[in-house]
Design an enzyme around this catalytic site. Structure first.
Site, PDB file in Angstrom:
ATOM      1  NE  ARG A  63      -4.216  -1.310  -0.058  1.00 50.31           N
ATOM      2  CZ  ARG A  63      -4.270  -2.338  -0.906  1.00 50.31           C
ATOM      3  NH1 ARG A  63      -3.237  -2.623  -1.672  1.00 50.31           N
ATOM      4  NH2 ARG A  63      -5.366  -3.061  -1.012  1.00 50.31           N
TER       5      ARG A  63
ATOM      6  CD  GLU B 217      -3.533   3.127  -5.275  1.00 50.91           C
ATOM      7  OE1 GLU B 217      -4.527   2.479  -5.646  1.00 50.91           O
ATOM      8  OE2 GLU B 217      -2.522   2.595  -4.815  1.00 50.91           O
TER       9      GLU B 217
ATOM     10  CG  HIS C  20      -3.614  -0.837  -6.854  1.00 47.58           C
ATOM     11  ND1 HIS C  20      -4.058  -0.187  -5.725  1.00 47.58           N
ATOM     12  CD2 HIS C  20      -3.561  -2.150  -6.526  1.00 47.58           C
ATOM     13  CE1 HIS C  20      -4.271  -1.079  -4.758  1.00 47.58           C
ATOM     14  NE2 HIS C  20      -3.982  -2.282  -5.239  1.00 47.58           N
TER      15      HIS C  20
HETATM   16  N1  LIG Z   1      -0.878  -4.298  -5.305  1.00 46.15           N
HETATM   17  C1  LIG Z   1      -1.887  -5.131  -5.298  1.00 46.15           C
HETATM   18  O1  LIG Z   1      -2.684  -5.193  -6.220  1.00 46.15           O
HETATM   19  C2  LIG Z   1      -2.047  -6.037  -4.150  1.00 46.15           C
HETATM   20  C3  LIG Z   1      -1.650  -5.643  -2.913  1.00 46.15           C
HETATM   21  N2  LIG Z   1      -1.811  -6.462  -1.835  1.00 46.15           N
HETATM   22  C4  LIG Z   1      -1.348  -5.966  -0.559  1.00 46.15           C
HETATM   23  O2  LIG Z   1      -0.242  -6.748  -0.142  1.00 46.15           O
HETATM   24  C5  LIG Z   1      -0.187  -6.762   1.276  1.00 46.15           C
HETATM   25  C6  LIG Z   1       0.035  -8.167   1.757  1.00 46.15           C
HETATM   26  O3  LIG Z   1      -1.052  -8.998   1.388  1.00 46.15           O
HETATM   27  P1  LIG Z   1      -1.104 -10.500   1.917  1.00 46.15           P
HETATM   28  O4  LIG Z   1       0.238 -11.081   1.852  1.00 46.15           O
HETATM   29  O5  LIG Z   1      -2.206 -11.163   1.199  1.00 46.15           O
HETATM   30  O6  LIG Z   1      -1.505 -10.247   3.421  1.00 46.15           O
HETATM   31  P2  LIG Z   1      -1.147 -11.163   4.669  1.00 46.15           P
HETATM   32  O7  LIG Z   1      -2.051 -10.739   5.738  1.00 46.15           O
HETATM   33  O8  LIG Z   1      -1.138 -12.598   4.265  1.00 46.15           O
HETATM   34  O9  LIG Z   1       0.337 -10.745   5.035  1.00 46.15           O
HETATM   35  C7  LIG Z   1       0.676  -9.554   5.641  1.00 46.15           C
HETATM   36  C8  LIG Z   1       1.832  -9.841   6.575  1.00 46.15           C
HETATM   37  O10 LIG Z   1       2.303  -8.599   7.074  1.00 46.15           O
HETATM   38  C9  LIG Z   1       2.691  -8.830   8.397  1.00 46.15           C
HETATM   39  N3  LIG Z   1       2.794  -7.594   9.145  1.00 46.15           N
HETATM   40  C10 LIG Z   1       1.824  -6.934   9.808  1.00 46.15           C
HETATM   41  N4  LIG Z   1       2.342  -5.842  10.399  1.00 46.15           N
HETATM   42  C11 LIG Z   1       3.666  -5.828  10.103  1.00 46.15           C
HETATM   43  C12 LIG Z   1       4.725  -4.963  10.429  1.00 46.15           C
HETATM   44  N5  LIG Z   1       4.539  -3.886  11.192  1.00 46.15           N
HETATM   45  N6  LIG Z   1       5.944  -5.245   9.952  1.00 46.15           N
HETATM   46  C13 LIG Z   1       6.156  -6.328   9.179  1.00 46.15           C
HETATM   47  N7  LIG Z   1       5.179  -7.198   8.862  1.00 46.15           N
HETATM   48  C14 LIG Z   1       3.946  -6.937   9.306  1.00 46.15           C
HETATM   49  C15 LIG Z   1       1.671  -9.790   8.940  1.00 46.15           C
HETATM   50  O11 LIG Z   1       2.145 -10.485  10.070  1.00 46.15           O
HETATM   51  C16 LIG Z   1       1.448 -10.699   7.763  1.00 46.15           C
HETATM   52  O12 LIG Z   1       2.271 -11.835   7.856  1.00 46.15           O
HETATM   53  C17 LIG Z   1      -1.469  -6.099   1.743  1.00 46.15           C
HETATM   54  O13 LIG Z   1      -1.208  -4.764   2.045  1.00 46.15           O
HETATM   55  C18 LIG Z   1      -2.366  -6.165   0.548  1.00 46.15           C
HETATM   56  O14 LIG Z   1      -3.316  -5.173   0.572  1.00 46.15           O
HETATM   57  C19 LIG Z   1      -2.327  -7.712  -1.955  1.00 46.15           C
HETATM   58  C20 LIG Z   1      -2.754  -8.155  -3.172  1.00 46.15           C
HETATM   59  C21 LIG Z   1      -2.678  -7.339  -4.366  1.00 46.15           C
HETATM   60  O1  LIG Z   2      -6.125  -7.180  -2.962  1.00 48.35           O
HETATM   61  C1  LIG Z   2      -5.508  -6.126  -2.727  1.00 48.35           C
HETATM   62  O2  LIG Z   2      -5.149  -5.777  -1.604  1.00 48.35           O
HETATM   63  C2  LIG Z   2      -5.214  -5.229  -3.825  1.00 48.35           C
HETATM   64  O3  LIG Z   2      -4.536  -4.252  -3.619  1.00 48.35           O
HETATM   65  C3  LIG Z   2      -5.814  -5.457  -5.128  1.00 48.35           C
HETATM   66  O4  LIG Z   2      -6.564  -4.307  -5.412  1.00 48.35           O
HETATM   67  P1  LIG Z   2      -7.603  -4.311  -6.591  1.00 48.35           P
HETATM   68  O5  LIG Z   2      -8.647  -5.313  -6.260  1.00 48.35           O
HETATM   69  O6  LIG Z   2      -6.856  -4.682  -7.828  1.00 48.35           O
HETATM   70  O7  LIG Z   2      -8.142  -2.921  -6.635  1.00 48.35           O
END
Ligand SMILES: NC(=O)C1=CN([C@@H]2O[C@H](COP(=O)(O)OP(=O)(O)OC[C@H]3O[C@@H](n4cnc5c(N)ncnc54)[C@H](O)[C@@H]3O)[C@@H](O)[C@H]2O)C=CC1
Ligand SMILES: O=C(O)C(=O)COP(=O)(O)O
Length: 599
Positions: A287, A316, A335
């Site tokens: 994010r 965004e 994104h």
């Molecule tokens: N750019 C995009 O389109 C996408 C972005 N994301 C983002 O990616 C991120 C991760 O997603 P997931 O892996 O599915 O989530 P997840 O919940 O599986 O993993 C997040 C990890 O971050 C850790 N965490 C929490 N606070 C922390 C801190 N202060 N320092 C270090 N680690 C910490 C948690 O313990 C957890 O293991 C989220 O922010 C999600 O919104 C996810 C999918 C698509």
């Molecule tokens: O799943 C997430 O956290 C994402 O950031 C993906 O975002 P989107 O559904 O592509 O707008």
């Protein structure tokens, strides 16, 4: 209908009291029959609340583009309104006509949205992982369940992270633009190698661990910082978990994969950039808010950060003249982390199933703001859930006087070890039973604790560990309301509280104690509690008054202190007796006090 009242209450609306609103009043759906069926559904571990829609469907607003397979699933169950690019005002206007809302990251589901829905919005589905665009506190306060689709886009996001990492290291985007502009700048776009370099994965969750696995395949040395991740899971793929300070100090590349929370907001800032290796490269597909963007521009200008590759931004889309976006050492994408055909199809199905399930009353496996109760636990707890709500409902109806219900103690007696008994569901149902008969608020699993707190209702829980084999989860449940008077004085226990106690017998909740009197009456229909001088013929007298107006008595039990002294008679009735009949019962000379209670 007993099952209907307990089950419908799990995630939906007021329904179990005869005086309460029906489903029709709560959802603009004409739901006719509700029953609980705790079977397994598809691959999901969730219980089922089966609701039969008779003549109307719920309405689901899809506010951002969703894969066709998900839309098809939704359309089988609901009216689907796809309306993209709504302004905040338009969203607020539309939401009052919707039972569910599905969004991606581009829609702010603010407090105003919940307020504008005026209670109709029951579910918000986030078709993706990050729920930072949904005001969770407001959702919970409004009893609205928030579900997400946490798994279907993991690989897509990880692959995008790796794509940005490699593209950044080899200046792909910049070189591409240069060639297309008619230039041939081979010396300008000399890159850096990945092999042997240290990558710090910040956040070792679903995406982070997949990035780590792929980076290992590229020959990188991967370390990770995640205060909540199990070290053995990291070790299993050859990743060492280290402190934040160590991660940022050692890394040649930093890849961000944590959620945006109060703790991670601007976690990369002036101070932390200063501690990094000069020439570090940063990837962000998490994010935008986890980086202080102004600080990053400064760090890029100072050469502390050699390059950054960013998929996400604080705002965004970012401003057109954003210094960060325009920076020549920065590679950007709009994104796109979750945007693969496969991920979007998967996410659409995942969220559509979760939203439909939630609208049907199932406990969602991906609930973000409600306890998740595994199907096996729920199957076992079902009659206790019903018992809990009814005891709460009974106890509060016994309260008299204006002091208000402030302090409730719940005692669970069980032979099970405390760790084997999750009482959140039971507490929520007791709360529902306590609050709904005396207010217009509807209480469900989502908002129970919040609603109790808001009303100044303090619920304390105590467990009594019994000897014996723990075949059933609970032997009995006791609800006590302190510092109140009762309209049925016999309900006050020796220690001065209103006390009701119940247990489950053959799968049916029973009331087994009122105050200090032992009774035994199944908790169905309504109940008349009557204290009388214990003497022959009482049961007959009361029974014949009820019989005269065709009120069916389902159960009767008498609990007495001693023969021919005081006794409390509990009479379960299927139908509501008329005021006249109740008056006549009260006029029986031996009757000292009585109360009619709706379950
Ligand atoms: N750019 C995009 O389109 C996408 C972005 N994301 C983002 O990616 C991120 C991760 O997603 P997931 O892996 O599915 O989530 P997840 O919940 O599986 O993993 C997040 C990890 O971050 C850790 N965490 C929490 N606070 C922390 C801190 N202060 N320092 C270090 N680690 C910490 C948690 O313990 C957890 O293991 C989220 O922010 C999600 O919104 C996810 C999918 C698509
Ligand atoms: O799943 C997430 O956290 C994402 O950031 C993906 O975002 P989107 O559904 O592509 O707008």
């Amino acid at each position: 209908m007993a099952a209907a009242s307990a089950s419908s209450s799990l995630l939906t609306s007021k329904s179990s009291s005869p005086t309460a609103l029906s489903w029709k009043n709560q959802l603009p759906l004409s739901f006719a029959t509700v029953s609980l069926d705790c079977g397994r559904r598809n691959h999901r571990n969730s219980h089922r609340l089966v609701v039969f829609a008779m003549d109307a469907k719920p309405t689901v607003l899809v506010a951002e583009k969703l894969g066709q397979a998900g839309l098809d699933l939704l359309k089988d169950f609901a009216n689907v309104d796809c309306a993209y690019n709504l302004s905040p005002e338009e969203l607020c206007t539309k939401i009052s006509l919707c039972d569910a809302l599905i969004v991606r990251s581009g829609t702010k589901v603010s407090r105003e949205v919940f307020e504008s829905s005026a209670g109709r919005l029951k579910v918000v589905g986030r078709a993706g992982v990050g729920i930072d665009n949904v005001d969770l506190a407001a959702a919970t306060e409004h009893g609205c369940l928030v579900v997400n689709a946490p798994t279907a886009n993991t690989v897509a996001a990880a692959e995008h992270g790796i794509a940005l990492l490699t593209a950044m290291a080899r200046n792909i985007a910049q070189a591409d633009a240069s060639v297309k502009a008619g230039k041939w700048q081979r010396n300008k776009y000399v890159g850096v190698s990945l092999v042997g370099k240290t990558l710090a994965v910040m956040g070792f969750g679903k995406v982070g661990s997949e990035v780590a696995r792929r980076a290992k395949g590229l020959g990188m040395h991967v370390i990770s910082h995640d205060p909540y991740a199990p070290a053995d899971r990291a070790r299993a793929i050859g990743v060492e978990l280290v402190s934040f300070e160590e991660a940022i100090a050692k890394a040649d590349f930093i890849s961000l994969h944590m959620p945006l929370t109060a703790a991670t907001n601007k976690i990369l800032n002036d101070e932390t950039f200063a501690k990094m290796k000069k020439g570090v490269r940063i990837v962000n597909v998490a994010r935008g808010g986890v980086i202080d963007e102004e600080a990053l521009v400064k760090a890029l200008d100072a050469g502390i950060v050699a390059q950054a590759a960013l998929d996400v931004f604080t705002e965004e889309p970012p401003a057109k003249d954003s210094k960060l976006v325009q920076h020549e050492n920065v590679t950007v994408t709009p994104h796109l982390g979750a945007s693969t055909m496969e991920a979007q199809e998967g996410v659409a199905i995942e969220i559509a199933e979760a939203v439909v399930g939630a609208l049907k009353g199932e406990l969602a496996a991906t609930a973000v703001n409600a306890p998740m109760v595994p199907a096996e636990v729920l199957t076992e707890l079902k009659p206790y859930v019903e018992l809990a709500e009814k005891l709460g409902r009974l106890a509060v109806q016994l309260v008299a006087g204006g002091s208000g219900v402030k302090s409730v103690k719940v005692t669970y007696a069980s032979a099970r070890a405390p760790d084997d008994l999750d009482t959140r569901l039971l507490r929520a149902m007791i709360t529902k039973g306590l609050i709904e008969p005396i207010s217009s608020v509807f209480v469900n699993l989502v908002n129970a604790d919040f609603t109790a707190k808001q009303r100044g209702l303090r619920i304390t829980e105590e467990r009594i560990l019994l000897d014996g084999s723990p075949e059933s989860p609970l032997e009995y449940v006791q609800v006590q309301i302190a510092n109140v008077e009762s309209k049925f004085a016999s309900a006050i226990s020796d220690s001065g509280e209103i006390k009701v106690e119940g247990k489950v017998k053959d799968g049916i909740p029973h009331l087994t104690k009122v105050g200090s009197f032992e009774v035994d009456v199944s908790l169905e229909g309504s109940l008349i509690l009557c204290r009388q001088v214990d003497q022959p013929g009482m049961i007959g007298k009361v029974g014949s008054i009820l019989g005269e107006e065709n009120v069916n008595v389902s159960f009767m039990s008498v609990g007495r202190v001693a023969p021919r002294k005081h006794a409390v008679m509990a009479i379960g009735v299927d139908d509501q007796p008329s005021k006249q009949s109740l008056k006549r019962i009260g006029e029986i000379p031996a009757v000292e006090e009585f109360v009619y209670l709706k379950l």
